[in-house]
Design a protein around this motif. Structure first.
Motif, PDB file in Angstrom:
ATOM      1  N   ARG A 123       0.836  -1.199   0.000  1.00 33.28           N
ATOM      2  CA  ARG A 123       0.000   0.000   0.000  1.00 33.28           C
ATOM      3  C   ARG A 123       0.875   1.255   0.000  1.00 33.28           C
ATOM      4  O   ARG A 123       1.846   1.348   0.744  1.00 33.28           O
ATOM      5  CB  ARG A 123      -0.911   0.000   1.232  1.00 33.28           C
ATOM      6  CG  ARG A 123      -1.991   1.068   1.197  1.00 33.28           C
ATOM      7  CD  ARG A 123      -2.815   1.010   2.462  1.00 33.28           C
ATOM      8  NE  ARG A 123      -3.902   1.976   2.457  1.00 33.28           N
ATOM      9  CZ  ARG A 123      -4.611   2.302   3.529  1.00 33.28           C
ATOM     10  NH1 ARG A 123      -4.356   1.712   4.695  1.00 33.28           N
ATOM     11  NH2 ARG A 123      -5.578   3.206   3.456  1.00 33.28           N
ATOM     12  N   ARG A 124       0.501   2.214  -0.823  1.00 29.50           N
ATOM     13  CA  ARG A 124       1.150   3.527  -0.850  1.00 29.50           C
ATOM     14  C   ARG A 124       0.153   4.541  -0.294  1.00 29.50           C
ATOM     15  O   ARG A 124      -0.854   4.841  -0.931  1.00 29.50           O
ATOM     16  CB  ARG A 124       1.570   3.879  -2.289  1.00 29.50           C
ATOM     17  CG  ARG A 124       2.411   5.132  -2.397  1.00 29.50           C
ATOM     18  CD  ARG A 124       2.875   5.386  -3.821  1.00 29.50           C
ATOM     19  NE  ARG A 124       1.794   5.780  -4.718  1.00 29.50           N
ATOM     20  CZ  ARG A 124       1.974   6.439  -5.878  1.00 29.50           C
ATOM     21  NH1 ARG A 124       3.194   6.738  -6.279  1.00 29.50           N
ATOM     22  NH2 ARG A 124       0.948   6.754  -6.647  1.00 29.50           N
ATOM     23  N   TYR A 125       0.432   5.044   0.886  1.00 27.18           N
ATOM     24  CA  TYR A 125      -0.547   5.880   1.599  1.00 27.18           C
ATOM     25  C   TYR A 125       0.127   7.123   2.158  1.00 27.18           C
ATOM     26  O   TYR A 125       1.176   7.046   2.779  1.00 27.18           O
ATOM     27  CB  TYR A 125      -1.173   5.083   2.746  1.00 27.18           C
ATOM     28  CG  TYR A 125      -2.261   5.807   3.495  1.00 27.18           C
ATOM     29  CD1 TYR A 125      -3.570   5.833   3.007  1.00 27.18           C
ATOM     30  CD2 TYR A 125      -1.986   6.475   4.688  1.00 27.18           C
ATOM     31  CE1 TYR A 125      -4.573   6.495   3.690  1.00 27.18           C
ATOM     32  CE2 TYR A 125      -2.992   7.142   5.377  1.00 27.18           C
ATOM     33  CZ  TYR A 125      -4.278   7.155   4.874  1.00 27.18           C
ATOM     34  OH  TYR A 125      -5.273   7.820   5.553  1.00 27.18           O
ATOM     35  N   LEU A 126      -0.491   8.283   1.925  1.00 27.75           N
ATOM     36  CA  LEU A 126       0.056   9.546   2.413  1.00 27.75           C
ATOM     37  C   LEU A 126      -1.074  10.510   2.746  1.00 27.75           C
ATOM     38  O   LEU A 126      -1.981  10.732   1.942  1.00 27.75           O
ATOM     39  CB  LEU A 126       0.973  10.154   1.345  1.00 27.75           C
ATOM     40  CG  LEU A 126       1.609  11.507   1.684  1.00 27.75           C
ATOM     41  CD1 LEU A 126       2.578  11.368   2.858  1.00 27.75           C
ATOM     42  CD2 LEU A 126       2.315  12.083   0.466  1.00 27.75           C
ATOM     43  N   GLU A 127      -1.000  11.065   3.954  1.00 31.11           N
ATOM     44  CA  GLU A 127      -1.947  12.086   4.375  1.00 31.11           C
ATOM     45  C   GLU A 127      -1.301  13.465   4.323  1.00 31.11           C
ATOM     46  O   GLU A 127      -0.071  13.594   4.324  1.00 31.11           O
ATOM     47  CB  GLU A 127      -2.423  11.813   5.812  1.00 31.11           C
ATOM     48  CG  GLU A 127      -3.256  10.549   5.956  1.00 31.11           C
ATOM     49  CD  GLU A 127      -3.687  10.304   7.392  1.00 31.11           C
ATOM     50  OE1 GLU A 127      -4.743   9.685   7.587  1.00 31.11           O
ATOM     51  OE2 GLU A 127      -2.955  10.743   8.316  1.00 31.11           O
ATOM     52  N   SER A 128      -2.126  14.501   4.313  1.00 30.09           N
ATOM     53  CA  SER A 128      -1.613  15.867   4.399  1.00 30.09           C
ATOM     54  C   SER A 128      -0.970  16.069   5.768  1.00 30.09           C
ATOM     55  O   SER A 128      -1.259  15.333   6.712  1.00 30.09           O
ATOM     56  CB  SER A 128      -2.753  16.868   4.191  1.00 30.09           C
ATOM     57  OG  SER A 128      -3.766  16.676   5.175  1.00 30.09           O
ATOM     58  N   ASN A 163       7.275  14.217  -1.334  1.00 31.35           N
ATOM     59  CA  ASN A 163       7.283  13.895   0.095  1.00 31.35           C
ATOM     60  C   ASN A 163       8.466  13.012   0.465  1.00 31.35           C
ATOM     61  O   ASN A 163       9.105  13.202   1.504  1.00 31.35           O
ATOM     62  CB  ASN A 163       5.973  13.197   0.476  1.00 31.35           C
ATOM     63  CG  ASN A 163       5.897  12.861   1.959  1.00 31.35           C
ATOM     64  OD1 ASN A 163       5.655  13.727   2.786  1.00 31.35           O
ATOM     65  ND2 ASN A 163       6.081  11.601   2.293  1.00 31.35           N
ATOM     66  N   GLU A 164       8.766  12.039  -0.402  1.00 30.05           N
ATOM     67  CA  GLU A 164       9.856  11.101  -0.135  1.00 30.05           C
ATOM     68  C   GLU A 164      11.222  11.653  -0.548  1.00 30.05           C
ATOM     69  O   GLU A 164      12.250  11.084  -0.185  1.00 30.05           O
ATOM     70  CB  GLU A 164       9.597   9.783  -0.882  1.00 30.05           C
ATOM     71  CG  GLU A 164       8.350   9.046  -0.425  1.00 30.05           C
ATOM     72  CD  GLU A 164       8.441   8.569   1.002  1.00 30.05           C
ATOM     73  OE1 GLU A 164       9.501   8.013   1.385  1.00 30.05           O
ATOM     74  OE2 GLU A 164       7.462   8.761   1.750  1.00 30.05           O
ATOM     75  N   LYS A 165      11.176  12.744  -1.339  1.00 32.12           N
ATOM     76  CA  LYS A 165      12.412  13.426  -1.761  1.00 32.12           C
ATOM     77  C   LYS A 165      13.368  12.499  -2.530  1.00 32.12           C
ATOM     78  O   LYS A 165      14.519  12.339  -2.188  1.00 32.12           O
ATOM     79  CB  LYS A 165      13.130  14.038  -0.550  1.00 32.12           C
ATOM     80  CG  LYS A 165      12.323  15.142   0.126  1.00 32.12           C
ATOM     81  CD  LYS A 165      13.064  15.726   1.304  1.00 32.12           C
ATOM     82  CE  LYS A 165      12.324  16.922   1.882  1.00 32.12           C
ATOM     83  NZ  LYS A 165      10.942  16.659   2.289  1.00 32.12           N
TER      84      LYS A 165
END
Length: 244
Positions: A30-35, A101-103
């Motif tokens: 799963r690839r998951y990212l919140e603000s 985000n991951e740069k």
């Protein structure tokens, strides 16, 4: 400390075969990212596993590292099948959010591998990456160009399974003829003639009939067989020498 090569990665398609569902599956994370304030979900989809290379690694070593971190397994069948270097392969809207985000490098070339394993060997419940099996016929929303990578891995698998006995990497050590046929049909997405398939398979010297039958089945139990890699390799080498 090992230094990463920022624009080269190794992505791994992990195939497994579900004998009960008669389904060729792929293991996704799963690839998951919140603000930052947790008020909005920015990315929620799935990807295949992959890592940037370290400077002191070979491609094979990076692929093996990726597989081990995902499944805890090593020494499985692996096949490098293609490089993916389209300049736009990481430029989807959600991909750019994730990358920022991951740069990591927006222009990354990936070398793709696929692995074959037995589904029961992977502990899904305790997997730290929220890994989950999906049928290759029913994939979820995928990040980056991973749908294309999976499709091309499957095409390579289809070709190789016609000339090499790699299907047995997906099956239990003891199997029925029907399970082998079902696996081929799932990979190739075709129907095979049951009688001809059975006749051809049991004629192979490396398919060994066991003095055992299925247990725990409601219908008449079927004969169990095993694949002898040693016998196959001896026959292969003999034929190779004759052909040259």
């Amino acid at each position: 400390m090992n230094k990463k090569i920022q624009n080269i990665s190794v992505d791994c398609v992990v195939f497994g075969y579900d004998t009960k569902a008669k389904s060729l599956n792929v293991l996704l994370i799963r690839r998951y990212l919140e603000s930052p304030d947790k008020s909005e979900v920015l990315v929620d989809d799935h990807v295949i596993t992959g890592y940037h290379m370290y400077e002191d690694e070979t491609l094979d070593e990076t692929a093996t590292r990726a597989l081990k971190e995902l499944t805890g397994l090593t020494n499985l069948y692996k096949q490098q099948f293609k490089a993916f270097g389209d300049p736009d392969r990481l430029k989807g809207e959600k991909d750019l959010i994730w990358i920022n985000n991951e740069k990591f490098n927006h222009r990354t070339i990936t070398i793709a591998y696929y692995f074959l394993l037995k589904i029961e060997e992977v502990d899904i419940k305790n997997n730290p990456y929220q890994a989950k099996w999906f049928s290759v016929k029913d994939l979820p929303s995928l990040g980056f160009d991973h749908e294309q990578i999976i499709k091309e891995a499957l095409e390579d698998l289809k070709t190789k399974c016609l000339s090499e006995p790699i299907v047995f990497e997906l099956l239990p050590d003891r199997f029925t003829i029907n399970e082998v046929q079902d696996a081929y049909q799932s990979i190739l997405n075709i129907e095979l003639d049951n009688r001809n398939f059975r006749r051809k398979l049991i004629s192979k010297k490396y398919i060994i009939a066991l003095d055992e039958k299925q247990t725990g089945v409601s219908k008449k139990p079927s004969q169990l067989y095993m694949f002898s890699k040693d016998i196959y390799m001896k026959l292969y080498r003999k034929n190779f020498l004759i052909n040259t």
